[in-house]
Scaffold this active site. Sequence first.
Site, PDB file in Angstrom:
ATOM      1  N   HIS A  29       0.821  -1.214   0.000  1.00  0.00           N
ATOM      2  CA  HIS A  29       0.000   0.000   0.000  1.00  0.00           C
ATOM      3  C   HIS A  29       0.856   1.266   0.000  1.00  0.00           C
ATOM      4  CE1 HIS A  29      -4.033   1.315  -0.108  1.00  0.00           C
ATOM      5  NE2 HIS A  29      -4.285   1.476   1.170  1.00  0.00           N
ATOM      6  N   ASN A  34      -5.486   7.186   4.812  1.00  0.00           N
ATOM      7  CA  ASN A  34      -6.823   7.775   4.722  1.00  0.00           C
ATOM      8  C   ASN A  34      -6.839   9.289   4.876  1.00  0.00           C
ATOM      9  OD1 ASN A  34      -7.532   5.130   4.572  1.00  0.00           O
ATOM     10  ND2 ASN A  34      -8.855   5.111   6.368  1.00  0.00           N
ATOM     11  N   ASN A  52      -8.323   4.914  -0.986  1.00  0.00           N
ATOM     12  CA  ASN A  52      -8.565   5.834   0.130  1.00  0.00           C
ATOM     13  C   ASN A  52      -7.637   7.040   0.133  1.00  0.00           C
ATOM     14  OD1 ASN A  52     -10.678   4.296   1.075  1.00  0.00           O
ATOM     15  ND2 ASN A  52      -9.454   3.196   2.585  1.00  0.00           N
TER      16      ASN A  52
END
Length: 224
Positions: A53, A103, A149
């Site tokens: 990620h 986020n 996100n």
Amino acid sequence: MGGSGGVGDGGIGDGGDQAPGGAGGSWWPSRAPLTPGGQVAGLGNYGLRGTRHSVGMAVLDRLARQLAVAEGWRADRRCCADVALAVARGLELVLLKPRRFMNVNGLSVASAAEIYNLRPEDIYLVHDDLDKALGKVAIKLGGSARGHNGVRSCISALHSNEMTRVRVGIGRPEGEMTVSSYVLAPFSAGEQERLEQVLAQAATCLLEHILQRRAPAAEPGDRG
């Protein structure tokens, strides 16, 4: 592309709010560059470096090496991010790695854009893409977050979707592994063997795109 859990908007890690340059003076210029080439933000979870990620941050590290500013990263509390300034063919680039969870990466990206008087269309977002295999890199101008996100956070914080996306493929999980577990895990041993080539490819494609798109608008002469 979810995966990172919901968090507050605070920074991560020791030194996240340290002034740049240390006690010896201000490293960061007091004013924005007069002819900026744009901001390049590597999205990810600052506390989870090395995971799929956070591959966007790994691309930024590779780009910084390519631009000879790998030792130039500094923590700037104004945007809660690690920042390095680079010059490529006369274009001044702001390289940024948010010191926040994925986020809320957009808070750092938007703060840096304000500091440097940059518009959303001056910003490149480098991030992972589940829908592309490892080794595939694509550049897309604007558009929706496509479930990511970090991109969603940037769109919200900047009130725009005009940022250019550099999508770095990480593939999808096999078997019963969930997407969340997959993106938050480190690259496998087999993937690690290919990763350096992938990072170099992404950094090169990104820089070529910036130069082709923005260099004609720069002042005559190469100041780099």
